[in-house]
Design a protein around this motif. Structure first.
Motif, short mmCIF file in Angstrom:
data_model
loop_
_atom_site.label_atom_id
_atom_site.label_comp_id
_atom_site.label_asym_id
_atom_site.label_seq_id
_atom_site.Cartn_x
_atom_site.Cartn_y
_atom_site.Cartn_z
N PRO A 44 34.10 27.59 41.90
CA PRO A 44 33.06 27.35 40.90
C PRO A 44 31.67 27.22 41.49
N SER A 45 31.55 26.57 42.64
CA SER A 45 30.23 26.35 43.24
C SER A 45 29.54 27.65 43.61
N ILE A 46 30.22 28.52 44.36
CA ILE A 46 29.58 29.76 44.78
C ILE A 46 29.51 30.77 43.64
N ALA A 47 30.44 30.65 42.68
CA ALA A 47 30.39 31.56 41.53
C ALA A 47 29.11 31.34 40.72
N SER A 48 28.82 30.09 40.40
CA SER A 48 27.67 29.80 39.52
C SER A 48 26.34 29.81 40.26
N ARG A 49 26.32 29.38 41.53
CA ARG A 49 25.05 29.17 42.21
C ARG A 49 24.63 30.34 43.07
N TRP A 50 25.57 31.20 43.45
CA TRP A 50 25.18 32.31 44.33
C TRP A 50 25.59 33.68 43.79
N LEU A 51 26.81 33.78 43.27
CA LEU A 51 27.31 35.09 42.86
C LEU A 51 26.73 35.55 41.53
N VAL A 52 26.70 34.67 40.53
CA VAL A 52 26.22 35.06 39.21
C VAL A 52 24.80 35.66 39.25
N PRO A 53 23.85 35.06 39.97
CA PRO A 53 22.50 35.65 40.01
C PRO A 53 22.45 37.04 40.62
N ARG A 54 23.52 37.44 41.33
CA ARG A 54 23.52 38.74 42.01
C ARG A 54 24.40 39.79 41.33
N LEU A 55 25.32 39.36 40.50
CA LEU A 55 26.29 40.31 39.93
C LEU A 55 25.64 41.43 39.14
N VAL A 107 31.87 50.25 36.89
CA VAL A 107 32.74 49.11 37.20
C VAL A 107 32.49 47.98 36.22
N LYS A 108 33.55 47.50 35.60
CA LYS A 108 33.47 46.35 34.70
C LYS A 108 34.01 45.13 35.44
N VAL A 109 33.16 44.12 35.63
CA VAL A 109 33.52 42.96 36.44
C VAL A 109 33.96 41.79 35.56
N THR A 110 35.06 41.18 35.94
CA THR A 110 35.49 39.91 35.34
C THR A 110 35.41 38.84 36.42
N LEU A 111 34.65 37.76 36.16
CA LEU A 111 34.49 36.69 37.14
C LEU A 111 35.24 35.45 36.66
N LEU A 112 36.17 34.98 37.48
CA LEU A 112 36.92 33.77 37.19
C LEU A 112 36.51 32.69 38.18
N ALA A 113 36.18 31.50 37.69
CA ALA A 113 35.82 30.37 38.55
C ALA A 113 37.05 29.49 38.71
N SER A 114 37.54 29.36 39.95
CA SER A 114 38.75 28.59 40.19
C SER A 114 38.81 28.18 41.65
N SER A 115 39.43 27.03 41.90
CA SER A 115 39.66 26.58 43.27
C SER A 115 41.15 26.56 43.59
N ASP A 116 41.97 27.16 42.72
CA ASP A 116 43.41 27.20 42.94
C ASP A 116 43.76 28.08 44.14
N PRO A 117 44.91 27.84 44.77
CA PRO A 117 45.34 28.73 45.86
C PRO A 117 45.46 30.17 45.37
N VAL A 118 45.19 31.09 46.28
CA VAL A 118 45.18 32.51 45.94
C VAL A 118 46.53 33.13 46.28
N ASP A 119 47.10 33.87 45.33
CA ASP A 119 48.34 34.61 45.55
C ASP A 119 48.18 35.97 44.88
#
Length: 333
Positions: A139-150, A160-172
């Motif tokens: 969530p931190s880098i999604a809202s504060r760094w990535l969103v202004p650049r997407l 390309v159609k981008v879907t951005l999910l904010a999550s800190s869950d383990p990645v699988d």
């Protein structure tokens, strides 16, 4: 007095009527046997492909040539489909085959369904078709760094159609429908292709109002007169004070946060002093929402990483996003 059930018929799930075993689910509401079988599962798709070819050509031999199999294989698979559906689909004539009434009804539905599947596959495989990219970021880098650049990425890649999910869950990547993840740490991440976004730097930040109107901050020791905004399970403040040449000091108050983005929101609101990642506050520093009271900064072994599945990291849309985000990070540092 209760009816006695024949053990043999009970084991098969039916009853004996006039010496003939009838399955329990083939009886009508009046207790009479139902005609035909009741389908609980769809027959294998390949049987429908064979049936479609035979129906179009009116010949098992010509269908076999189209499918690159033997005429016997086509005949056997048609018979298997007829057995599963419990209907006759073709009349076998001396030199050809002819659809029955039931066969005609099924042929139109099968032809339409196979055409629909073919069109869907063509759309997916078409390199000019819009591609969907799912990015899962903290969530931190999604809202504060990535969103202004997407928006810049989407302008460079309009297909390309981008879907951005904010999550800190383990990645699988095997279980989650995501293409790219951004996580904090130093790794290693098992069975994942990981790339660092760069060597980040940490330094104190606060709101310009707090710097202007709060207790004076002229040297690092003056920070002790303010509220410390602290990320949970982090010891970076001690490392920064050491780098700034200051020993251990005590703050008037300390607020702990489990999310760096929320901590920085508190700093923007003038709630205290935060030790921030350069990536997370770059936009805030440019817009003046946050300021740096001191230039001293530290680096750590941890950092933000771009994670992808090894099997799909070179997929064109994923590879393009990896290249773009590395370039954006390089410009930020």
């Amino acid at each position: 007095m209760t009816d006695r059930v024949n053990p043999a018929s009970d084991a098969l799930g039916g009853k004996l009527l006039g010496g003939k075993l009838v399955a329990g689910d083939e009886r009508s509401e009046a207790g009479e046997p139902r005609a035909g079988k009741r389908m609980h599962r769809l027959p294998p798709l390949n049987l429908f492909r064979v049936f479609d070819a035979a129906a179009r050509h009116g010949s098992f031999t010509t269908a076999a040539d189209e499918l690159c199999v033997t005429q016997s294989a086509v005949s056997q698979q048609i018979r298997q489909l007829e057995d599963l559906l419990d209907v006759r689909l073709f009349r076998r004539l001396p030199r050809r085959v002819e659809l029955t009434r039931e066969g005609n009804s099924l042929a139109s539905a099968v032809s339409e369904s196979l055409s629909l599947l073919a069109r869907a596959c063509d759309r997916i495989a078409d390199p000019k078709a819009p591609a969907v990219l799912c990015v899962n970021a903290l969530p931190s880098i999604a809202s504060r760094w990535l969103v202004p650049r997407l928006k810049r990425f989407m302008q460079l890649n309009p297909q390309v159609k981008v879907t951005l999910l904010a999550s800190s869950d383990p990645v699988d990547f095997d279980r989650q429908d995501i293409d790219v993840a951004i996580r904090w740490g130093r790794g290693p991440w098992p069975d994942v292709h990981a790339e660092p976004l760069g060597r980040d730097r940490f330094f104190p930040v606060c709101s310009p109002t707090l710097l202007r109107e709060g207790p004076a901050i002229l040297r690092p020791h003056d920070l002790s007169r303010h509220t410390l905004l602290q990320a949970a399970n982090s010891s970076l403040w001690a490392a920064w004070f050491s780098a700034a040449g200051v020993g251990s000091i005590s703050f008037e108050e300390t607020l702990f946060f489990n999310d760096a983005g929320v901590m920085l929101d508190a700093a923007v609101q003038g709630q205290g002093i935060a030790l921030a990642s350069h990536l997370l506050v770059e936009h805030d520093l440019k817009t003046g929402r946050l300021v740096r009271p001191f230039e001293a900064a530290i680096s750590t072994e941890d950092g933000f990483h771009v994670l992808t599945s090894p099997a799909f990291s070179e997929k064109p849309v994923v590879a393009e996003f990896r290249r773009w985000i590395r370039q954006e990070a390089a410009m930020a540092f």
